[in-house]
Design an enzyme around this catalytic site. Structure first.
Site, PDB file in Angstrom:
ATOM      1  N   SER A 147       0.840  -1.204   0.000  1.00 43.72           N
ATOM      2  CA  SER A 147       0.000   0.000   0.000  1.00 43.72           C
ATOM      3  C   SER A 147       0.872   1.249   0.000  1.00 43.72           C
ATOM      4  O   SER A 147       2.001   1.244   0.487  1.00 43.72           O
ATOM      5  CB  SER A 147      -0.937  -0.016   1.204  1.00 43.72           C
ATOM      6  OG  SER A 147      -0.217   0.076   2.404  1.00 43.72           O
ATOM      7  N   MET A 148       0.328   2.308  -0.575  1.00 41.87           N
ATOM      8  CA  MET A 148       1.077   3.566  -0.726  1.00 41.87           C
ATOM      9  C   MET A 148       0.200   4.765  -0.445  1.00 41.87           C
ATOM     10  O   MET A 148       0.105   5.670  -1.274  1.00 41.87           O
ATOM     11  CB  MET A 148       1.583   3.666  -2.154  1.00 41.87           C
ATOM     12  CG  MET A 148       2.942   3.049  -2.361  1.00 41.87           C
ATOM     13  SD  MET A 148       3.495   3.371  -4.022  1.00 41.87           S
ATOM     14  CE  MET A 148       4.350   4.919  -3.779  1.00 41.87           C
ATOM     15  N   GLY A 149      -0.480   4.753   0.720  1.00 43.41           N
ATOM     16  CA  GLY A 149      -1.304   5.897   1.087  1.00 43.41           C
ATOM     17  C   GLY A 149      -2.290   6.269  -0.011  1.00 43.41           C
ATOM     18  O   GLY A 149      -2.896   5.379  -0.612  1.00 43.41           O
ATOM     19  N   GLY A 191      -2.725   4.611  -3.486  1.00 46.74           N
ATOM     20  CA  GLY A 191      -3.406   3.334  -3.670  1.00 46.74           C
ATOM     21  C   GLY A 191      -2.556   2.157  -3.266  1.00 46.74           C
ATOM     22  O   GLY A 191      -1.711   2.269  -2.373  1.00 46.74           O
ATOM     23  N   GLY A 201      -4.501   1.153   6.884  1.00 41.11           N
ATOM     24  CA  GLY A 201      -3.929  -0.149   6.556  1.00 41.11           C
ATOM     25  C   GLY A 201      -4.745  -1.290   7.152  1.00 41.11           C
ATOM     26  O   GLY A 201      -4.930  -2.333   6.514  1.00 41.11           O
ATOM     27  N   ASP A 202      -5.250  -1.105   8.367  1.00 42.88           N
ATOM     28  CA  ASP A 202      -6.048  -2.153   9.017  1.00 42.88           C
ATOM     29  C   ASP A 202      -7.351  -2.389   8.246  1.00 42.88           C
ATOM     30  O   ASP A 202      -7.789  -3.532   8.080  1.00 42.88           O
ATOM     31  CB  ASP A 202      -6.367  -1.769  10.466  1.00 42.88           C
ATOM     32  CG  ASP A 202      -5.112  -1.389  11.236  1.00 42.88           C
ATOM     33  OD1 ASP A 202      -4.031  -1.908  10.877  1.00 42.88           O
ATOM     34  OD2 ASP A 202      -5.210  -0.584  12.163  1.00 42.88           O
TER      35      ASP A 202
HETATM   36  N1  LIG Z   1      -5.324  10.047   1.760  1.00 44.31           N
HETATM   37  C1  LIG Z   1      -5.894   8.932   1.266  1.00 44.31           C
HETATM   38  N2  LIG Z   1      -6.908   9.009   0.369  1.00 44.31           N
HETATM   39  C2  LIG Z   1      -7.507   7.902  -0.130  1.00 44.31           C
HETATM   40  N3  LIG Z   1      -7.146   6.651   0.229  1.00 44.31           N
HETATM   41  C3  LIG Z   1      -6.162   6.504   1.107  1.00 44.31           C
HETATM   42  C4  LIG Z   1      -5.477   7.618   1.689  1.00 44.31           C
HETATM   43  N4  LIG Z   1      -4.551   7.140   2.558  1.00 44.31           N
HETATM   44  C5  LIG Z   1      -4.655   5.796   2.511  1.00 44.31           C
HETATM   45  N5  LIG Z   1      -5.610   5.399   1.647  1.00 44.31           N
HETATM   46  C6  LIG Z   1      -6.021   4.028   1.325  1.00 44.31           C
HETATM   47  O1  LIG Z   1      -5.630   3.185   2.390  1.00 44.31           O
HETATM   48  C7  LIG Z   1      -4.714   2.188   1.927  1.00 44.31           C
HETATM   49  C8  LIG Z   1      -3.704   1.877   3.012  1.00 44.31           C
HETATM   50  O2  LIG Z   1      -3.045   3.077   3.375  1.00 44.31           O
HETATM   51  P1  LIG Z   1      -1.504   3.145   3.767  1.00 44.31           P
HETATM   52  O3  LIG Z   1      -0.671   2.752   2.603  1.00 44.31           O
HETATM   53  O4  LIG Z   1      -1.284   4.495   4.338  1.00 44.31           O
HETATM   54  O5  LIG Z   1      -1.420   2.016   4.865  1.00 44.31           O
HETATM   55  P2  LIG Z   1      -0.435   1.847   6.101  1.00 44.31           P
HETATM   56  O6  LIG Z   1       0.755   2.720   5.929  1.00 44.31           O
HETATM   57  O7  LIG Z   1      -0.226   0.406   6.286  1.00 44.31           O
HETATM   58  O8  LIG Z   1      -1.369   2.428   7.263  1.00 44.31           O
HETATM   59  P3  LIG Z   1      -1.440   2.049   8.813  1.00 44.31           P
HETATM   60  O9  LIG Z   1      -0.756   3.190   9.487  1.00 44.31           O
HETATM   61  O10 LIG Z   1      -2.906   2.000   9.097  1.00 44.31           O
HETATM   62  O11 LIG Z   1      -0.756   0.749   9.019  1.00 44.31           O
HETATM   63  C9  LIG Z   1      -4.109   2.766   0.656  1.00 44.31           C
HETATM   64  O12 LIG Z   1      -3.675   1.745  -0.220  1.00 44.31           O
HETATM   65  C10 LIG Z   1      -5.292   3.537   0.073  1.00 44.31           C
HETATM   66  O13 LIG Z   1      -6.158   2.682  -0.648  1.00 44.31           O
HETATM   67 MG   LIG Z   2       0.293  -0.539   8.077  1.00 41.67          MG
END
Ligand SMILES: Nc1ncnc2c1ncn2[C@@H]1O[C@H](COP(=O)(O)OP(=O)(O)OP(=O)(O)O)[C@@H](O)[C@H]1O
Ligand SMILES: [Mg+2]
Length: 314
Positions: free
Chosen positions: A225-227, A230, A256-257
């Site tokens: 995942s990349m925030g 996507g 992420g959860d």
């Molecule tokens: N600002 C945003 N707008 C739309 N979708 C988002 C945004 N931030 C995150 N997402 C969605 O959430 C998914 C997971 O986010 P992210 O990659 O930040 O996870 P993470 O770093 O594992 O987060 P966590 O801190 O919960 O473990 C992304 O792939 C995307 O689909």
């Molecule tokens: Mg995470």
């Protein structure tokens, strides 16, 4: 039709999240709290909570401090989550987030977690062995408590061989558990970068790294995942990029959860890789549109799902 309970989430380092809203917060001064909320947190518990909101029953296990478990008991009762958490001596750690909407900044104050004893760890493995007789999915999420071996998740992956083990953690615990060959991993790109020790500065580089991990350790499914950009979904020869719609972000905590919960819900429903990626992305986008670790309505998730864009990379 009511869904069968097939999912166990494991949270070895839960937390109680306290969010205080303090306008013009100043260190070294008297500050007045304008509003506050307290949420039962911890990554596996969040996953169980999102699944329950979507109508997918789940069991939560892991460790909870015996002295302040009431907020968790209330959450489990409210959402119908089965509670198999091992109670350990002391308190679950509290994380205080001071949110200042005037200065537009957040201050975090994190208490240390309580260390489970070797007996506590053994009790958790006994519960996992018992649950493995009837459950198929095991989600291992979040950081490690103090005092346990960094092989904790790797040991669980081995103990749950033959089950669908989903791993979402970071650092040494992640590296060791990846080598044990879980069924699915969901690192974010920073966690993947740290693990492979490469810059991963293009989608092609991320895809290549995901494929290498999958081949080398026999991991069936890799999601990176990349925030807001996507997430990349890779399974065998199939690969795609799922792009979330533009949403008004209320809190990215739990993005992420929610994605992990959406992936598991999609797999249980037998969805294709593309439809699963749509659903998982919709879980995340819906979750971040609200404060707290809830999906407020299934209809909202479904409407969000139809706005996710899929780019085929295979
Ligand atoms: N600002 C945003 N707008 C739309 N979708 C988002 C945004 N931030 C995150 N997402 C969605 O959430 C998914 C997971 O986010 P992210 O990659 O930040 O996870 P993470 O770093 O594992 O987060 P966590 O801190 O919960 O473990 C992304 O792939 C995307 O689909
Ligand atoms: Mg995470």
């Amino acid at each position: 039709m009511a869904q069968e309970n097939r999912v166990v989430t494991v949270t070895v380092n839960p937390a109680i999240d306290q969010t205080l809203s303090i306008p013009n917060f100043r260190a070294g001064a008297v500050n007045r709290v304008q509003s506050w909320r307290m949420d039962a947190g911890g990554k596996g518990i969040n996953v169980a909570s999102f699944l329950a909101d979507f109508g997918q029953p789940a069991t939560a296990t892991g460790f909870l401090g015996a002295d302040n478990d009431e907020i968790f008991r209330r959450l489990f009762q409210r959402k119908g989550i089965e509670d198999r958490c091992v109670r350990i001596a002391g308190q679950t750690r509290i994380g205080i987030k001071i949110s200042d909407e005037v200065l537009n900044q957040t201050t975090d104050i994190n208490f240390p977690g309580e260390a489970p004893s070797p007996d506590d760890v053994q009790r958790l493995f006994d519960i996992l062995a018992e649950l493995a007789a009837t459950r198929e999915w095991f989600v291992l999420s979040g950081s490690m408590p103090p005092g346990v071996s960094t092989s904790l998740y790797a040991d669980m992956v081995r103990a749950l061989r033959g089950k669908k083990v989903v791993l979402d953690t970071s650092g040494e615990g992640f590296a060791r558990a990846v080598s044990a060959g879980p069924w699915l991993i969901k690192p974010n790109v920073d966690e993947l970068r740290e693990f492979v020790g490469q810059p991963l500065d293009s989608h092609a580089a991320i895809l290549a790294a995901a494929r290498r991990l999958s081949d080398r350790y026999g991991i069936a499914s890799v999601v990176v995942s990349m925030g807001k950009q996507g997430a990349l979904f890779v399974e065998g020869n199939d690969a795609l990029w799922a792009v979330p719609p533009e949403v008004q972000v209320k809190s990215t905590v739990g993005a992420g959860d929610a994605m992990v919960a959406g992936i598991v819900a999609a797999k249980i429903r037998g969805l294709s890789l593309a439809d699963g990626a749509r659903l998982a992305t919709a879980f995340s986008a819906t979750a971040i549109s609200h404060v707290g670790h809830d999906l407020t309505s299934i209809a909202e998730v479904e409407a969000m799902r139809d706005r996710v864009a899929i780019r085929d990379l295979s």
